[in-house]
Write a protein that holds these residues in place. Structure first.
Motif, PDB file in Angstrom:
ATOM      1  N   GLY A   1       2.628  11.757   4.121  1.00  0.00           N
ATOM      2  CA  GLY A   1       2.662  11.382   5.446  1.00  0.00           C
ATOM      3  C   GLY A   1       3.103   9.823   5.960  1.00  0.00           C
ATOM      4  O   GLY A   1       3.387   9.019   4.971  1.00  0.00           O
ATOM      5  N   GLY A   2       2.638   9.578   6.953  1.00  0.00           N
ATOM      6  CA  GLY A   2       2.751   8.104   7.163  1.00  0.00           C
ATOM      7  C   GLY A   2       2.941   8.040   8.711  1.00  0.00           C
ATOM      8  O   GLY A   2       2.638   8.682   9.440  1.00  0.00           O
ATOM      9  N   LEU A   3       3.683   6.744   9.062  1.00  0.00           N
ATOM     10  CA  LEU A   3       3.765   6.418  10.599  1.00  0.00           C
ATOM     11  C   LEU A   3       4.924   7.587  11.255  1.00  0.00           C
ATOM     12  O   LEU A   3       4.577   8.122  12.269  1.00  0.00           O
TER      13      LEU A   3
ATOM     14  N   ILE B   1       0.948  -1.162  -0.105  1.00  0.00           N
ATOM     15  CA  ILE B   1       0.082  -0.051  -0.041  1.00  0.00           C
ATOM     16  C   ILE B   1       0.994   1.390   0.007  1.00  0.00           C
ATOM     17  O   ILE B   1       1.892   1.358   0.812  1.00  0.00           O
ATOM     18  N   LYS B   2       0.633   2.248  -0.895  1.00  0.00           N
ATOM     19  CA  LYS B   2       1.452   3.413  -0.853  1.00  0.00           C
ATOM     20  C   LYS B   2       0.354   4.564  -0.699  1.00  0.00           C
ATOM     21  O   LYS B   2      -0.564   4.824  -1.212  1.00  0.00           O
TER      22      LYS B   2
END
Length: 94
Positions: A30-32, A25-26
């Motif tokens: 942002g992100g974690l 999954i892209k």
């Protein structure tokens, strides 16, 4: 005690069998790391400068909340019969 030793060795073997993987999954932005560290400082400064230049936006109006008695008949929950109440209270089929 022997059971715990065997279980822990099985868990350890399974843990070693798991290999690092690349997530499929892209996400766009942002992100974690952004959740843990917070957004980078230049974005905050740029957003604050942009907010100063633009006039304040009108507040978002939400739809009114319907009370139970306002719901149309076709969307109302069916009444529960006494037989269904007894079935639920005894925890399922006897």
């Amino acid at each position: 005690m022997q059971v715990n030793v065997n279980m822990s060795s099985v868990a350890g073997t399974a843990w070693r069998a798991v290999k690092p993987h690349i997530p499929m999954i892209k996400f766009r932005k942002g992100g974690l790391t952004e959740l843990v560290q917070g957004p980078p400082e230049p974005m905050v400064a740029a957003a604050a400068a942009a907010a100063m230049k633009k006039p304040a936006a009108a507040p978002v109006q939400s739809a009114p909340v319907l009370e139970e008695w306002q719901v149309p008949l076709k969307y109302r929950r069916e009444t529960i019969t006494e037989e269904e109440i007894e079935f639920i209270n005894r925890g399922g089929p006897a």
